[in-house]
Design a protein around this motif. Sequence first.
Motif: not given
Length: 734
Positions: A77-88, A558-570
């Motif tokens: 898992g891509n350590p930068k992932s906020i989705d699956n994280g480091q898990s696959i 350059a951003e390790d494969g994943i661009h992160l940005q602030p989210g919106i209150d879901p």
Amino acid sequence: MAFNLTRRKFLQTATLAAASVPLANVVTAQAGVAKSPFTPSGTMADKTMVGGICEMCFWRCQLVGKVRGNKLMKLEGNPKSIDNGQSICARGNAGVQLLYDRDRLKYPMKNVGQRGAPKWKRISWDEALDTCAKKLKATEQKFGAKGICMFPHGASAKYPMQYLEHTVGTPNVSEASFFQCRGIRDTAFLATIGTPPGENVDMANAKVIFGLGCHFGENVHVSHTKRYLKGLENGAKLIIVDPRFSASAAKADEWVAVKPGTDTALMLGMMNYIIQQGKHNKAFIDKHGIGFAEFKESIAEWTIEKTAQTCDVPADQIKRVADLLADNAPNVSIHPGRHVSWHGNDFQRQRSLGCMMGLLGAMGVKGSFVKGKGPKGVGKVGWPKGEHHVEAMHVAAGIYPYSPPGTPTDLIRDAAITGAPYPIKSCVIWGQNPIQTIPNQQKTIDMLKQMDFVMCVDVMPTDITMYADILLPEASYLERYDFIKTGTQWDLSGKQQQYISARMPMVMADFERKDQVYITNEIAKRMGYGDKIPVSALPEMVDMQLAGAGLSIAKLIAEDGIHLQPGIDPYGVADDLLVYFNNAEIADYGYPASPTYIAVEEVPAGHFRLLYGRSPVHTFNRTQNNVWLHHAMPENPVWINDEMAKELSLVNGDRVYCVNSEGVKSRNTTIVKVTPGIRKDCVYMAHGYGTKNPAMSVGAGAGIDDQALITILAVDPETGCHGMRNNFVKLVKA
Ligand SMILES: Nc1nc2c(c(=O)[nH]1)N[C@H]1C(S)=C(S)[C@@H](COP(=O)(O)OP(=O)(O)OC[C@H]3O[C@@H](n4cnc5c(=O)[nH]c(N)nc54)[C@H](O)[C@@H]3O)O[C@H]1N2
Ligand SMILES: Nc1nc2c(c(=O)[nH]1)N[C@H]1C(S)=C(S)[C@@H](COP(=O)(O)OP(=O)(O)OC[C@H]3O[C@@H](n4cnc5c(=O)[nH]c(N)nc54)[C@H](O)[C@@H]3O)O[C@H]1N2
Ligand code: SF4
Ligand SMILES: [Mo]
């Protein structure tokens, strides 16, 4: 980032060396023809490639690849992932084995034998593309675009599908993810809450998780499974409705062993009880509900007693489950399901799930149905719409008003076989295995046999590739770019964030494998649509998509494969949200306006209803030849109730054939799993086994192919999708 960002360094070095390599050349390079930024310099140490996106299933987890030379050693898992994280998952891990599977398609091939009994001759790409274009053009000229049909599935099929649908103009497209999977869910929820639900339930924050035939843990989608587990960890109560003691039933506070096919009655009975108890969310319904009075009246017949009898579930349990939901509302996750094409009465059941959300007001609040807000601005790239558009058959005939996009599978098969309302003479199969995906295999075979031309684009030889005239080898998901993946996450980290990523190759494609843009464009040029081509190469498509969000492949790397940005209150419910408890439009089409239970055929004497589901370590048939996964679960035991096994003198491990009520016998045998964890009226096996293609040297012949036994078709009247659990089998000792 802590981990080694060699792809960035690697690309920087490569870019210096290659000055400005046009992106178009990267694709050529992927096929191993020219020098490319991905050609290892030979001096590189071990490196971590970022930007991988898994496609061992369709959840698309974010990966990194550990590469030595040009050899992929390991996926993580891509350590930068906020989705699956480091898990696959196990399947994600085993992607390495798909990449290097010795049976993989390597070169374009021509079938010089017969469809179904192929003899393969290697041909050049030029000959293959010329043949495909010539044959498709001939069909188009003789029968119009509608003479062509397509069976696509997966990320790489989207670009060619758009080409055939938009530019060539055929409506005859049957996507497995709609007509045999989640299409009914999406259109039923559209007709109920105005939006397809996805799997958007905030399980991590739920007080109760309610799954109707969802076998979480056997069905694995990493971030989704994590949300479910986090919910349990946080103390959520779990209700699982399943005729079988599934992995999630084993964790449940309430396992409701419902009689298969009667789930809608169960939902209606529970909703009626909740209303009778006055426990429904009156404020929410007053504000957002449409047709509640009619709905309430229409379900009033569903007393607890009648429900208990219909569903073969204890009355007390129905009350307990309904109370558990109502007493914890609105923070309850009513899971909308995913594979929902079960019994041919599925639109009604899916509507009833949407109504339960509305009844409890379980929408937009913590722990309920919450549709996160993903990033905006990412662009669409697509083929322009041509002038030749034809109405789909069901639209012209005024049937299946709630069909998902495309054309219901059986209309395509019937038209092809009978020539009415028009002939269908060419077939493009791309990333789908209709033999094992669509019920009634003989019908699919009859359809294929009458075609003038069948082409297939795949990565592996599978049962469907046996029917191709021309078989094209695609670069796998580890060797190509692909559509971007975006999303949002709040429930796992507690922090609201959005992400944008794009699939990037981990290694170069070997042999003569090519990507979807190359293949489609080359066919389009040869068919006279060269001027309509939207992008000249796959990376260009990705860059165009990213540009809308101010990103590019280079920036993503350059951003390790994943661009992160602030989210919106879901959280929060739109003022204009409407929940159609009763939907008069459905009645205008001639179907029940309020969710209605439609009984399915009873199990004939001496038989069991055949149920199926996921193997946790396989994805359908696509992983059957994967050595690691094959060893993890080499065949699919058939589950049978212990008392029934005793009556049939079967014991654990006995080898059996299955024979269905129409006399179809399974090609292979499998072992029996004797358990109290399944109802007496059904048997169960994992789907996807029993491959017949001998070119799959690992998977061929292992286990039973459930699809071969599914010969009785139940077509859902509102949607035209297939119900696949109306078949009955006997177990016969081998
Ligand atoms: N009986 C029964 N039928 C079912 C189901 C069931 O549980 N039981 N499940 C249903 C569901 S939920 C779904 S989603 C469908 C799935 O149906 P499919 O998508 O048809 O199933 P897969 O086994 O994944 O087969 C897809 C094909 O894609 C190929 N492939 C893999 N990767 C690539 C790639 O990168 N490029 C190309 N071109 N090809 C590739 C595989 O080798 C395989 O031939 O089946 C449905 N049908
Ligand atoms: N490991 C793994 N994970 C996967 C996949 C995979 O191939 N492998 N595929 C992915 C895809 S594309 C999809 S669509 C999802 C599908 O995942 P789900 O939507 O969870 O799958 P289903 O096949 O509908 O669910 C199978 C369960 O339904 C139960 N069942 C059968 N008949 C009935 C009935 O009449 N009523 C009720 N209440 N239950 C019933 C079965 O006993 C079984 O436990 O999984 C996804 N995740
Ligand atoms: S759930 Fe598993 S197989 Fe599916 S995309 Fe994620 S890692 Fe890959
Ligand atoms: Mo699916």
